[in-house]
Design a protein around this motif. Structure first.
Motif, short mmCIF file in Angstrom:
data_model
loop_
_atom_site.label_atom_id
_atom_site.label_comp_id
_atom_site.label_asym_id
_atom_site.label_seq_id
_atom_site.Cartn_x
_atom_site.Cartn_y
_atom_site.Cartn_z
N VAL A 177 0.87 -1.18 0.00
CA VAL A 177 0.00 0.00 0.00
C VAL A 177 0.90 1.22 0.00
O VAL A 177 1.79 1.36 0.84
CB VAL A 177 -0.92 0.01 1.25
N ALA A 178 0.68 2.10 -0.97
CA ALA A 178 1.52 3.30 -1.08
C ALA A 178 0.63 4.53 -1.21
O ALA A 178 -0.37 4.50 -1.92
CB ALA A 178 2.44 3.19 -2.28
N SER B 280 4.27 7.29 1.57
CA SER B 280 4.51 6.16 2.46
C SER B 280 4.41 4.89 1.63
O SER B 280 3.84 4.87 0.56
CB SER B 280 3.49 6.13 3.60
N ASN B 281 4.99 3.82 2.17
CA ASN B 281 4.98 2.55 1.46
C ASN B 281 4.97 1.45 2.52
O ASN B 281 5.95 1.29 3.24
CB ASN B 281 6.22 2.46 0.57
N VAL B 282 3.87 0.72 2.62
CA VAL B 282 3.72 -0.32 3.64
C VAL B 282 3.46 -1.64 2.93
O VAL B 282 2.64 -1.73 2.02
CB VAL B 282 2.54 -0.01 4.59
N THR B 283 4.17 -2.70 3.35
CA THR B 283 3.97 -4.04 2.79
C THR B 283 3.40 -4.95 3.87
O THR B 283 3.91 -4.98 5.00
CB THR B 283 5.29 -4.62 2.27
N VAL B 284 2.34 -5.66 3.53
CA VAL B 284 1.69 -6.59 4.46
C VAL B 284 1.67 -7.97 3.81
O VAL B 284 1.29 -8.10 2.64
CB VAL B 284 0.24 -6.16 4.77
N THR B 285 2.11 -9.00 4.54
CA THR B 285 2.08 -10.37 4.06
C THR B 285 1.11 -11.17 4.92
O THR B 285 1.17 -11.11 6.15
CB THR B 285 3.48 -11.01 4.10
#
Length: 128
Positions: free
Chosen positions: A8-9, A19-24
């Motif tokens: 999500v950016a 912002s740049n968030v990575t979710v696994t």
């Protein structure tokens, strides 16, 4: 699937990343439900079609029938009708051996997830 990654950016008015968030995460398909399985007929004959009525939730896309040895039974046809958010399946099959028989039935959804097995009521199968 397992280990699905989402990024999500946020992008500012000039096109720059704020912002740049990575979710696994693991994404699991919902488990389907099978509620009942009953033969329409009380008796049947060897290798003559009989009808099984199976009630499931609306996510089931296929019915599987297994004999007492755990072997998958072939079905001649299976179709369903939607009634009040449930599927009422009509499954036509042949039974190849005589005796008082019951079977295990399960529904699977489009992702191959099984509802778990439910035992049918009994049907008395004869040669004549």
């Amino acid at each position: 699937g397992v280990q699905r990654t989402l990024t999500v950016a946020g992008i500012g008015p000039d096109g720059e990343f704020l912002s740049n968030v990575t979710v696994t995460t693991d994404v699991q398909a919902p488990t389907p439900e099978t509620y009942s399985a009953q033969f329409v007929e009380d008796t049947g004959r060897v290798n003559v079609p009989v009808t099984l009525k199976v009630t499931t939730d609306a996510t089931v896309s296929r019915i599987h029938v297994y004999n007492t040895y755990g072997l998958k039974m072939g079905t001649l046809s299976q179709d369903y009708e939607e009634v009040d958010g449930q599927r009422i399946w009509t499954v036509t099959m042949k039974i190849g051996t005589p005796g008082t028989r019951s079977f295990l039935v399960e529904g699977t959804n489009q992702y191959g997830v099984s509802s778990g097995q439910l035992e049918t009521d009994s049907i008395n199968v004869t040669y004549f």
